[in-house]
Design a protein around this motif. Structure first.
Motif, mmCIF file in Angstrom:
data_model
loop_
_atom_site.group_PDB
_atom_site.id
_atom_site.type_symbol
_atom_site.label_atom_id
_atom_site.label_comp_id
_atom_site.label_asym_id
_atom_site.label_seq_id
_atom_site.Cartn_x
_atom_site.Cartn_y
_atom_site.Cartn_z
ATOM 1 N N THR A 147 -0.102 5.037 -11.709
ATOM 2 C CA THR A 147 0.780 4.786 -12.849
ATOM 3 C C THR A 147 2.094 4.178 -12.374
ATOM 4 N N GLY A 148 2.876 3.719 -13.327
ATOM 5 C CA GLY A 148 4.214 3.229 -13.009
ATOM 6 C C GLY A 148 4.242 1.980 -12.157
ATOM 7 N N GLY A 149 3.182 1.157 -12.237
ATOM 8 C CA GLY A 149 3.136 -0.063 -11.442
ATOM 9 C C GLY A 149 2.785 0.156 -9.989
ATOM 10 N N ARG A 150 2.413 1.390 -9.646
ATOM 11 C CA ARG A 150 2.028 1.698 -8.272
ATOM 12 C C ARG A 150 0.504 1.611 -8.121
ATOM 13 N N SER A 151 0.035 1.581 -6.880
ATOM 14 C CA SER A 151 -1.402 1.546 -6.622
ATOM 15 C C SER A 151 -1.716 2.305 -5.341
ATOM 16 N N TYR A 152 -2.995 2.615 -5.168
ATOM 17 C CA TYR A 152 -3.454 3.334 -3.973
ATOM 18 C C TYR A 152 -4.782 2.760 -3.506
ATOM 19 N N THR A 153 -5.101 3.019 -2.262
ATOM 20 C CA THR A 153 -6.434 2.766 -1.712
ATOM 21 C C THR A 153 -6.765 3.931 -0.799
ATOM 22 N N ILE A 154 -7.900 4.575 -1.059
ATOM 23 C CA ILE A 154 -8.337 5.716 -0.252
ATOM 24 C C ILE A 154 -9.640 5.365 0.429
ATOM 25 N N LEU A 192 -7.429 -0.815 5.432
ATOM 26 C CA LEU A 192 -6.180 -0.370 4.809
ATOM 27 C C LEU A 192 -5.113 -1.453 4.839
ATOM 28 N N VAL A 193 -5.103 -2.246 5.882
ATOM 29 C CA VAL A 193 -4.157 -3.359 5.927
ATOM 30 C C VAL A 193 -4.542 -4.415 4.884
ATOM 31 N N LEU A 194 -5.830 -4.675 4.735
ATOM 32 C CA LEU A 194 -6.280 -5.620 3.710
ATOM 33 C C LEU A 194 -5.912 -5.142 2.304
ATOM 34 N N SER A 195 -5.883 -3.828 2.116
ATOM 35 C CA SER A 195 -5.580 -3.289 0.783
ATOM 36 C C SER A 195 -4.170 -3.639 0.326
ATOM 37 N N LEU A 196 -3.324 -4.060 1.253
ATOM 38 C CA LEU A 196 -1.958 -4.427 0.895
ATOM 39 C C LEU A 196 -1.914 -5.717 0.077
ATOM 40 N N ARG A 197 -2.932 -6.557 0.215
ATOM 41 C CA ARG A 197 -2.894 -7.856 -0.470
ATOM 42 C C ARG A 197 -4.032 -8.094 -1.447
ATOM 43 N N LEU A 198 -5.106 -7.314 -1.373
ATOM 44 C CA LEU A 198 -6.274 -7.580 -2.217
ATOM 45 C C LEU A 198 -6.178 -6.845 -3.551
ATOM 46 N N ASP A 199 -6.267 -7.583 -4.636
ATOM 47 C CA ASP A 199 -6.291 -6.949 -5.956
ATOM 48 C C ASP A 199 -7.525 -6.066 -6.116
ATOM 49 N N TYR A 223 -14.541 -4.708 -0.512
ATOM 50 C CA TYR A 223 -13.931 -4.335 -1.779
ATOM 51 C C TYR A 223 -14.633 -4.951 -2.990
ATOM 52 N N ASP A 224 -15.576 -5.844 -2.741
ATOM 53 C CA ASP A 224 -16.286 -6.467 -3.850
ATOM 54 C C ASP A 224 -17.181 -5.446 -4.551
ATOM 55 N N GLY A 225 -17.104 -5.375 -5.846
ATOM 56 C CA GLY A 225 -17.988 -4.518 -6.612
ATOM 57 C C GLY A 225 -17.564 -3.070 -6.716
ATOM 58 N N LEU A 226 -16.429 -2.691 -6.110
ATOM 59 C CA LEU A 226 -15.964 -1.315 -6.231
ATOM 60 C C LEU A 226 -15.386 -1.084 -7.621
ATOM 61 N N SER A 227 -15.499 0.141 -8.085
ATOM 62 C CA SER A 227 -14.961 0.456 -9.413
ATOM 63 C C SER A 227 -13.960 1.594 -9.319
#
Length: 227
Positions: A147-154, A192-199, A223-227
């Motif tokens: 929320t709040g314009g933030r994002s995560y990748t686990i 995790l480094v890729l997660s910094l730039r990939l929508d 990351y293709d096809g993840l939901s």
């Protein structure tokens, strides 16, 4: 990727954390390493900014995250009790770090978790409930950074091994249905480094293990096809 603002790496002196630092440097991304003591900083070269502080100290975490656009946590417990236990590090330490990051306006939080993290009956939970602690931290990060314009990748890797990145085809899944497998620490760092730039990495939780040996030009496809 080199236009990124500074990234704080927590658990930076661990074997996975050191790989995160290396992969950030590979892409020219400014790095700040959170270390428990100044003496531990000797593993890094002069290009890495150092923040000294422990995950039990919220004030130190508040200082460490200042000026960072993202945080990558490779925190991991090293004992069954005390300040290095799963409860203190894998759960409370990650939660405290996420809270500090959100309060400082950090926009993205990357987290190294574990395969089988949702299985309370797993034998690893005999060791301080480590998977239960990681699951609690995951839940907090998802709630706070979706929320709040933030994002995560686990990222939930299998058993961690050492080796150079981009040497294996990666196998990914969701829903914690993978029962075994191993993952190179370097590839976890790369993801995790890729997660910094990939929508496609935004607000994703997934499992990953190393598959057949085969040179990879990129791990974007994970990351293709993840939901």
């Amino acid at each position: 990727m080199n236009s990124m603002e500074k990234v704080l790496v927590a658990g930076a002196t661990g074997r996975t954390g050191q790989w995160v630092v290396r992969r950030l440097q590979h892409y020219g991304i400014p790095v700040r390493a959170l270390v428990g003591s100044a003496g531990k900083a000797s593993v890094f070269d002069a290009g890495v900014e150092i923040a000294v502080g422990r995950v039990g100290d919220r004030a130190a975490l508040d200082r460490a995250v200042q000026g960072c656009s993202a945080v990558i946590s490779a925190l991991g417990s090293s004992s069954l009790s005390g300040e290095s236990s799963p409860a203190e590090v894998d759960r409370d330490g990650v939660i405290r770090l996420a809270d500090a990051a959100a309060a400082a306006g950090v926009s993205h939080f990357g987290l190294v978790s574990s395969l089988a993290v949702t299985r309370w009956y797993h034998p690893l939970n005999l060791f301080g409930g480590v998977l239960l602690m990681k699951a609690a931290a995951e839940k907090h990060v998802r709630e706070l950074f979706s929320t709040g314009g933030r994002s995560y990748t686990i990222v939930r890797p299998g058993g961690l091994k050492d080796g150079e990145p981009l040497k294996h085809r990666m196998v990914v899944g969701q829903g914690d249905h993978m029962w075994n497998g191993w993952t190179n620490r370097s590839d976890v760092a790369e993801l995790l480094v890729l997660s910094l730039r990939l929508d496609t990495a935004r607000n994703r939780t997934f499992e990953v293990v190393s598959g057949d040996e085969a040179p990879q030009e990129s791990l974007d496809y994970c990351y293709d096809g993840l939901s």
